[in-house]
Write an enzyme that holds these catalytic residues in place. Structure first.
Site, PDB file in Angstrom:
ATOM      1  N   ASP A 389      -0.788   6.145  -5.372  1.00 12.36           N
ATOM      2  CA  ASP A 389      -2.030   5.877  -4.648  1.00 12.36           C
ATOM      3  C   ASP A 389      -1.900   6.519  -3.269  1.00 12.36           C
ATOM      4  OD1 ASP A 389      -4.512   4.474  -3.911  1.00 12.36           O
ATOM      5  OD2 ASP A 389      -3.172   3.337  -2.607  1.00 12.36           O
ATOM      6  N   THR A 391      -3.912   5.892  -0.002  1.00 10.08           N
ATOM      7  CA  THR A 391      -4.005   5.044   1.190  1.00 10.08           C
ATOM      8  C   THR A 391      -3.049   3.869   1.106  1.00 10.08           C
ATOM      9  OG1 THR A 391      -6.322   5.654   1.404  1.00 10.08           O
ATOM     10  CG2 THR A 391      -5.569   3.767   2.693  1.00 10.08           C
ATOM     11  N   ASP A 587      -0.440  -0.320  -3.618  1.00 14.49           N
ATOM     12  CA  ASP A 587      -0.236  -1.474  -2.741  1.00 14.49           C
ATOM     13  C   ASP A 587      -1.445  -2.401  -2.635  1.00 14.49           C
ATOM     14  OD1 ASP A 587      -1.825   0.338  -1.242  1.00 14.49           O
ATOM     15  OD2 ASP A 587      -1.224  -0.679   0.609  1.00 14.49           O
TER      16      ASP A 587
END
Length: 693
Positions: A389, A391, A587
Site C-alpha cells: 500500500d 500511504t 496499515d
C-alpha cells in the site's frame, strides 16, 4: 540478599543484591503500595525508598523480600542444573561400570557394578519408560518414548546396561538443548510480561498526582510518568519531554525522544524526563497486551512442515520395530536387532523442526515483528510477489507542504495565512500540513468572520468568509465552480504533486503543493527484498495515476495500480495469487480486506489500525521498513535449516542402521551416533537465534 542500611520515618535505604537491571529494580519497588519513589545506585547496590510514614522499615523489608522472591522465581533461567543430573549420573555410572567390568575385581563386585548400572538406567529413564508404556496401552500407538523404552529393556535383556545408559545420556542432552532453545525464545515474551505495571500516577480534579491501582485508570484520564518508571497505558503526551525505551514494543534498541502530541505505549520505560499522558487505551487493549496475546497464540499454530515432521516421525516408530524384528529373524542376533531400536529418525526430525520454527518466531519478535503462527514462517519463505500500500506504508502517511507558489502581487506567507484561516477547522491531513507550515513560518492565523460557516465539499475543497469575502481552498475543478479568475496565473510544478489552489474574493492567490514523504530506508528495504529473491514488487494506492506512476518510477517498482478502492485491492490480490505466493503490506482500515485475502498479510508502522492488525498474519511494530527483508531472509534461512536437518538425520541414522544390521557397530556405538546426530540437528536449529547478531 536484602539488608537495611539506614531508616527514618518515610525514608529507608536498603542494600540489595539482584540480577535485575537498575531500572527494573526501581520499577518493581515502585509497584508496592505506599511506596512513592525508589532510586537504585548500581555502584553501591543501595536503593533509597521514600514511602508512607505509617509503614515501618520491617514491614517494607518483608514486602521487598516477597516481591523479589516472586520476581526471581518467575525469571526464566537459561540453564538448569537439574536437567543435567540424569546425564551426570548416567555418565558416572557408565564409566564406573566399564572400569569395574574390565578390571580384575571379584565376581561379586562385577555383579554389583552391573546391577548398579541397571538400576541407574531404569530410574533415570522412568518418565520416558512410563510415557512410552502409557502411550502404547492408552492410545494403542507407539511413540518415540516407546521406542526408547524398548531399546533400554532390550539392552538390559542382553546384559548390556552400558547401551541403556548411553541412550539416556544422549537423549537427555538433546532434550535439554531443545528446552534451552525454547526458553531462549520465550525470554522475549517473558521480558514483555515483566514490563506490565500495577499502578499509575493519575491527576485528580485538583491536578494533583495520586497513586492508584491501574485497573482504576480509564480512557480519558490523565497520568504522569516519572524517570525510571514504566508507562502504564497507551496514550498521547499532553505535556513534558523525555527519552523512552520502546524496545519491548517496536524492537528498536535506540531510545526515542518523546514530547508533546507524540504517542507512547504501555510497557515502555521512561529513561529520563517527565511525561503527562492522556490515556487512550488501558488493560487488555494496550499494544503490550496485544503483543503478549499474539505471541502466546503463535506457539499453538503449527506449520505444514512441522505437521509433516510429526506425522513422519510417528510413522517411523513402527518401521523401527519392524526392522528390529526382521533383523532378528534373519540374523538371530539380538545385538544387531537392538541397533534398529536405538537408532531412529523420530527425535532428530521432530525436535529439530519444532526448535527451528519456534526459534524463528522468537527471533522475529526480537526484531519487532509478531508472527501469528509458525505456518506463516514457512509460507513467507515461498513469497514471490510483494504488494505494498502507498500511504502509510511506502510513505510516512503524513502530508507536508513541499512548495508554495504565489501569484503576482501576493506573498507566499499570505497564501498560507489565508489557507490556514479556513483549514484550521478541518481534520483533513492536508489541513494539518497547511497548519504546520503556518506554525513553522510563525504566521498568525486570522479568525474567520463571526457566525461565518465553514462549508466542506467532499473531494473538492472548503470555503469560509473572512472580512466579508470568500476564501476557497481546493482542487482546480473546485476553483472553476467558484468562478475564480485564473487567467494571469502561470506555474510550473512537478507532475507527481498534489496541488491545492487558494483563492480570495474569486481571485487566485497561489497554489500549495503537498507531498507525502517516502519512508526512510524504503529504497534500501526494496533492494534487499529483490536480493532475497522477490522479483515482483507492486504498489496499490487510491492516489491519482500521475502520482502513483512517479512514485513507482522513483522506487523502481515492477508495476502499480492507482485510484483503487478497497474492493479493487482485493481483486488485484486474487489476480496475483493465481500465479504466485503473495504478501500484502498495509496499515489502514481500507487495507484490511486485501490483507485477509493475501497468502500473508503484514501490517507495518505505529499508525496501523486495529482492524488491519486483526486481518493480518504478521505485525511489524516499528516504522522502519528494514524489518520486511529481514523477515523474508529469516524465513528462508529457517526453511533451509529444516531441510538440512531432514537430510542429515536420514543420512547419518540411515548409515548407522545399515552398519548396525551388518554387525559392524555395537548397540552402544549405534545409540551414540543416533543421539549425537539428534544433538547436532537441534544445535543447527538453535543457531537461528543468533543469525544476524
Amino acid at each position: 540478599m536484602l539488608s537495611v542500611v539506614h531508616s527514618l520515618p518515610g525514608r529507608t535505604r536498603f542494600h540489595l543484591n539482584s540480577s535485575f537491571s537498575p531500572t527494573m529494580i526501581e520499577c518493581f519497588i515502585r509497584s508496592l503500595p505506599h511506596v512513592y519513589s525508589a532510586t537504585y545506585t548500581q555502584e553501591t547496590g543501595n536503593v533509597l525508598i521514600h514511602h508512607d510514614t505509617a509503614v515501618s522499615f520491617q514491614a517494607l523489608k518483608k514486602s521487598l523480600q516477597q516481591l523479589f522472591a516472586k520476581k526471581q522465581k518467575g525469571k526464566i533461567q537459561s540453564f538448569s542444573w537439574e536437567k543435567l543430573v540424569p546425564t551426570v549420573t548416567c555418565t558416572t555410572m557408565f564409566l564406573a561400570n566399564w572400569y569395574i567390568q574390565r578390571s580384575p575385581f571379584s565376581t561379586a563386585v562385577k555383579n554389583a557394578g552391573h546391577w548398579a548400572a541397571v538400576i541407574t538406567s531404569v530410574f533415570t529413564s522412568l518418565d520416558v519408560i512410563k510415557d512410552g508404556i502409557i502411550s502404547l496401552f492408552k492410545s494403542r500407538k507407539a511413540n518415540a518414548n516407546t521406542l526408547t523404552a524398548a531399546s533400554i529393556f532390550a539392552s538390559l535383556y542382553i546384559r548390556n546396561p552400558g547401551s541403556a545408559l548411553i541412550v539416556t545420556i544422549m537423549s537427555t542432552i538433546s532434550e535439554w538443548l531443545t528446552d534451552y532453545t525454547s526458553k531462549k525464545t520465550k525470554e522475549y515474551i517473558h521480558s514483555v510480561l515483566e514490563l506490565a505495571t500495577t499502578y499509575a500516577w493519575r491527576l485528580n480534579e485538583k491536578a494533583v498526582e495520586e497513586k492508584v491501582a491501574l485497573d482504576q485508570v480509564q480512557v480519558g484520564d490523565t497520568v504522569v510518568v516519572f524517570t525510571g518508571e514504566k508507562i502504564p497505558v497507551d496514550g498521547m503526551v499532553s505535556r513534558g519531554y523525555g527519552t523512552v525505551d520502546e524496545s519491548s514494543i517496536t524492537g528498536e534498541y535506540m531510545p526515542k525522544e518523546t514530547g508533546k502530541e507524540q504517542q507512547v505505549y504501555a510497557g515502555s520505560i521512561l529513561l529520563n524526563g517527565q511525561l503527562t499522558i492522556l490515556v487512550e487505551k488501558v488493560g487488555g487493549d494496550t499494544a503490550l497486551s496485544q503483543i503478549v496475546k499474539l505471541l502466546e497464540e503463535a506457539q499453538e499454530k503449527q506449520a505444514p512442515i512441522q505437521n509433516m515432521a510429526n506425522t513422519l516421525a510417528e510413522k517411523m516408530v513402527p518401521v523401527s520395530f519392524g526392522l528390529a524384528l526382521i533383523t532378528f529373524l534373519l540374523t538371530r542376533n539380538v545385538n544387531r536387532a537392538m541397533n534398529m531400536l536405538v537408532i531412529d529418525f523420530v527425535c532428530g526430525i521432530k525436535l529439530s523442526t519444532a526448535t527451528a520454527l519456534y526459534a524463528s518466531i522468537g527471533k522475529a519478535a526480537k526484531q519487532g515483528a509478531l508472527v501469528k503462527g509458525s505456518n506463516y514462517i514457512e509460507e513467507m519463505a515461498q513469497v514471490e510477489t510483494i504488494i505494498l500500500d502507498k500511504t502509510g506504508t511506502i510513505t510516512e502517511g503524513t502530508p507536508v507542504v513541499q512548495q508554495v507558489i504565489s501569484c503576482d502581487g501576493y506573498e507566499q506567507k499570505e497564501v498560507i495565512r489565508l489557507a490556514a484561516a479556513v483549514e484550521k477547522s478541518s481534520s483533513h491531513p492536508i489541513a494539518d500540513a497547511i497548519i504546520k507550515q503556518a506554525e513553522e513560518w510563525k504566521i498568525e492565523i486570522p479568525v474567520r468572520d463571526e457566525n461565518a460557516q465553514v462549508d466542506t465539499v467532499i473531494g473538492k475543497g472548503i470555503t469560509t468568509l473572512f472580512q466579508g469575502k470568500q476564501i476557497g481552498v481546493g482542487s482546480l475543478h473546485f476553483m472553476k465552480e467558484l468562478k475564480v479568475n485564473m487567467d494571469h496565473f502561470v506555474h510550473h510544478l512537478e507532475k507527481d504533486e498534489n496541488i491545492i489552489y487558494v483563492a480570495y474574493d474569486r481571485t487566485l492567490l497561489g497554489v500549495i503543493s503537498i507531498f507525502d514523504r517516502i519512508r526512510s530506508g524504503m529504497h534500501h528495504a526494496l533492494r534487499q527484498l529483490r536480493y532475497q529473491g522477490i522479483h515482483d514488487i507492486i504498489m496499490l494506492t487510491g492516489d491519482k495515476r500521475t502520482v502513483a506512476r512517479e512514485m513507482a518510477q522513483r522506487l523502481h517498482l515492477n508495476w502499480y495500480h492507482a485510484e483503487t478502492l478497497p474492493e479493487d485491492k482485493v481483486k488485484y490480490i486474487k489476480q496475483y495469487r493465481r500465479n504466485s505466493t503473495v504478501m500484502m503490506v498495509g496499515d489502514g482500515i481500507n487495507d484490511a480486506p486485501a490483507l485477509a485475502h493475501a497468502n500473508i498479510g503484514v501490517t507495518m508502522g505505529r499508525k496501523r489500525t486495529d482492524i488491519a492488525s486483526e486481518a493480518s498474519d504478521i505485525i511489524i511494530t516499528s516504522d522502519h521498513p528494514k524489518v520486511l527483508p529481514e523477515l523474508v531472509r529469516l524465513s528462508k534461512k529457517t526453511m533451509n535449516i529444516i531441510k538440512q536437518n531432514f537430510i542429515f538425520t536420514f543420512l547419518i541414522n540411515g548409515g548407522a542402521i545399515l552398519l548396525g544390521a551388518l554387525g559392524i557397530i555395537s548397540p552402544i556405538a549405534g545409540a551414540a551416533i543416533h543421539n549425537a546426530a539428534t544433538i547436532g540437528v537441534v544445535l543447527n536449529s538453535a543457531r537461528i537465534l543468533w543469525i544476524g547478531g
